[in-house]
Design an enzyme around this catalytic site. Structure first.
Site, PDB file in Angstrom:
ATOM      1  N   CYS A   1      -1.714   9.460   2.386  1.00 51.36           N
ATOM      2  CA  CYS A   1      -1.226   9.012   1.009  1.00 51.36           C
ATOM      3  C   CYS A   1      -2.446   9.067   0.062  1.00 51.36           C
ATOM      4  CB  CYS A   1      -1.123   7.346   1.148  1.00 51.36           C
ATOM      5  SG  CYS A   1      -2.536   6.473   1.694  1.00 51.36           S
TER       6      CYS A   1
ATOM      7  N   GLU B   1       0.983  -1.441  -0.221  1.00 54.79           N
ATOM      8  CA  GLU B   1       0.049  -0.037  -0.156  1.00 54.79           C
ATOM      9  C   GLU B   1       0.973   1.275  -0.097  1.00 54.79           C
ATOM     10  OE1 GLU B   1      -3.124  -0.154  -0.512  1.00 54.79           O
ATOM     11  OE2 GLU B   1      -3.267  -2.178  -0.329  1.00 54.79           O
TER      12      GLU B   1
END
Length: 448
Positions: A234, A200
């Site tokens: 993110c 991720e």
């Protein structure tokens, strides 16, 4: 390390469920300590801590506990007629020994949620929380020690050297959340043993604003998504691509919304976090050099403060446009047509998220269908992360694999296919000798 021993009671569904119930009780007991630790680490407000960290973990636990038996149940599938008579099914089995490396930006949620998934699937876990948020990491270690035996889950605290040592060992599965450069290191370490990984990562997430949109509402949602956690997210919008005809109006609206959210001086706002450490603060401050600042720009090294900052038309070759910003700096670039959007988008690797603001639904859906990215929103930012019925993950350089909800259980499980063949009938066609059988075989395959 004791974690490398034989499988234990985590192979039992009832035992897993009981452990998750214990974990739920303990995390709810420590909520105040967790929010206090997050504030100590980088002044994350209690509201943000609850919305983005503690409540999310509780919700994920409750959902997993409620659905675990259903998720783990063997799944019957329609058998192939070529195997008639048979019954076919899929078993979800744990990978075995799992390494989870968590990041610092959401240090509690992004450590606990993968842990919940790994345990629910029956794996043994070594969890490496971030050393940059050491107060939160200590609470995580305390929580885990109160719920799990060290043979089941072990928390290993330490810096990059500790992570390197862990990666040098052989694992059955690795789950990593963090930057693209470190993600490449993890992937290389996993490749030595052909270990499957979920990565991720992140990316330079575009936010495209059409000429036809509600400007003030658009600005409010962008400011919230960008400056949540001081931009250290993110999936935060990394830069704006604004239609030239509304740029000036949008800039004024963005300034207004910054003031509404954090006051005239965000440095004294109780709702505005800090940059996690000096290294990241210095990296961000250097991005402001030689740029046109529309709002913000003030900073203080004493507590790693950097104001919510808007930049006007930075060069594509500039430092701020080179890589993911991961901080409270928002470049604003104007465009006039779709080809200009494509030219900018194509300069970067596939991002983790993409956002479009427009009243023109058909155009917005076309943008979403045209470009490759992990996930995103039309007319909002970040909120796609909150739906545990949708996969969350990147593509290309923004990551591989996805999780959330049932997909988290699946991510930490090997899907094992089983065919149970009946004995009451055994068709001779497949057996040698094959003389005079090809014509019959072709007819059968065409019929199927």
């Amino acid at each position: 390390m004791g974690i490398l021993g034989n499988m234990n009671d985590l192979s039992n569904i009832s035992y897993r469920k009981e452990k998750l119930k214990q974990l739920l009780r303990v995390v709810m007991q420590y909520e105040k300590e967790i929010t206090a630790a997050l504030y100590l680490d980088f002044k994350k407000s209690e509201f943000e801590a609850v919305v983005t960290e503690t409540s999310y973990v509780v919700s994920e636990l409750q959902n997993t506990i409620a659905n675990l038996r259903k998720w783990a149940r063997p799944k019957k599938v329609f058998p192939s007629l070529l195997n008639f008579p048979s019954s076919d099914y899929i078993l979800s089995e744990p990978y075995g020994k799992v390494l989870i490396i968590a990041p610092w930006n959401y240090p509690y949620q992004l450590a606990l949620c993968p842990l919940i998934a790994a345990v629910s699937a029956g794996n043994k876990v070594v969890l490496k929380p971030s050393e940059l948020t050491h107060n939160t990491s200590k609470i995580i270690a305390k929580i885990v020690s109160e719920v799990f035996d060290t043979e089941e889950v072990t928390v290993v605290e330490g810096d990059a050297a500790v992570a390197k040592e862990l990666l040098s060992q052989r694992w059955d599965f690795i789950f990593f959340t963090g930057s693209v450069p470190v993600g490449k290191i993890v992937a290389q370490a996993a490749a030595v043993h052909l270990t499957p990984v979920t990565l991720e990562l992140g990316g330079k997430n575009p936010c495209i604003i059409d000429y036809d949109c509600p400007i003030q509402l658009t600005a409010r949602r962008i400011i919230w998504g960008k400056f949540l956690n001081a931009g250290q997210t993110c999936i935060a919008p990394d830069y704006l691509l604004v239609h030239a005809t509304i740029k000036l109006k949008l800039v004024e609206a963005l300034k207004t919304e910054i003031t509404k959210a954090y006051g005239e001086n965000p440095e004294i706002s109780p709702d505005y976090p800090r940059i996690v450490n000096e290294k990241n603060w210095s990296r961000l401050v250097q991005m402001l050099d030689n740029e046109v600042i529309l709002a913000g720009g003030s900073h203080s090294k004493s507590d790693f403060y950097l104001a919510p900052t808007l930049l006007d038309e930075p060069s594509i070759e500039s430092r701020v446009m080179a890589d993911e910003i991961f901080g409270p700096i928002l470049p604003i670039i104007s465009y006039e047509n779709d080809s200009e959007i494509k030219a900018i988008f194509s300069r970067y690797e596939k991002p983790l998220s993409l956002y479009v603001f427009s009243n023109r639904t058909k155009w917005a859906k076309k943008i979403m269908a045209t470009y490759s990215f992990g996930g995103g929103c039309i007319n909002d930012t970040i909120i796609h992360f909150s739906n545990n019925r949708m996969p969350f993950g990147g593509v290309g350089h923004s990551g591989m694999g996805a999780y959330h909800g049932k997909l988290s259980f699946d991510a930490f499980s090997h899907q094992k296919s089983i065919v149970k063949k009946a004995n009451w009938l055994d068709l001779p066609l497949r057996y040698a000798p094959y003389k005079n059988k090809v014509t019959v075989l072709k007819k059968l395959l065409n019929w199927l």
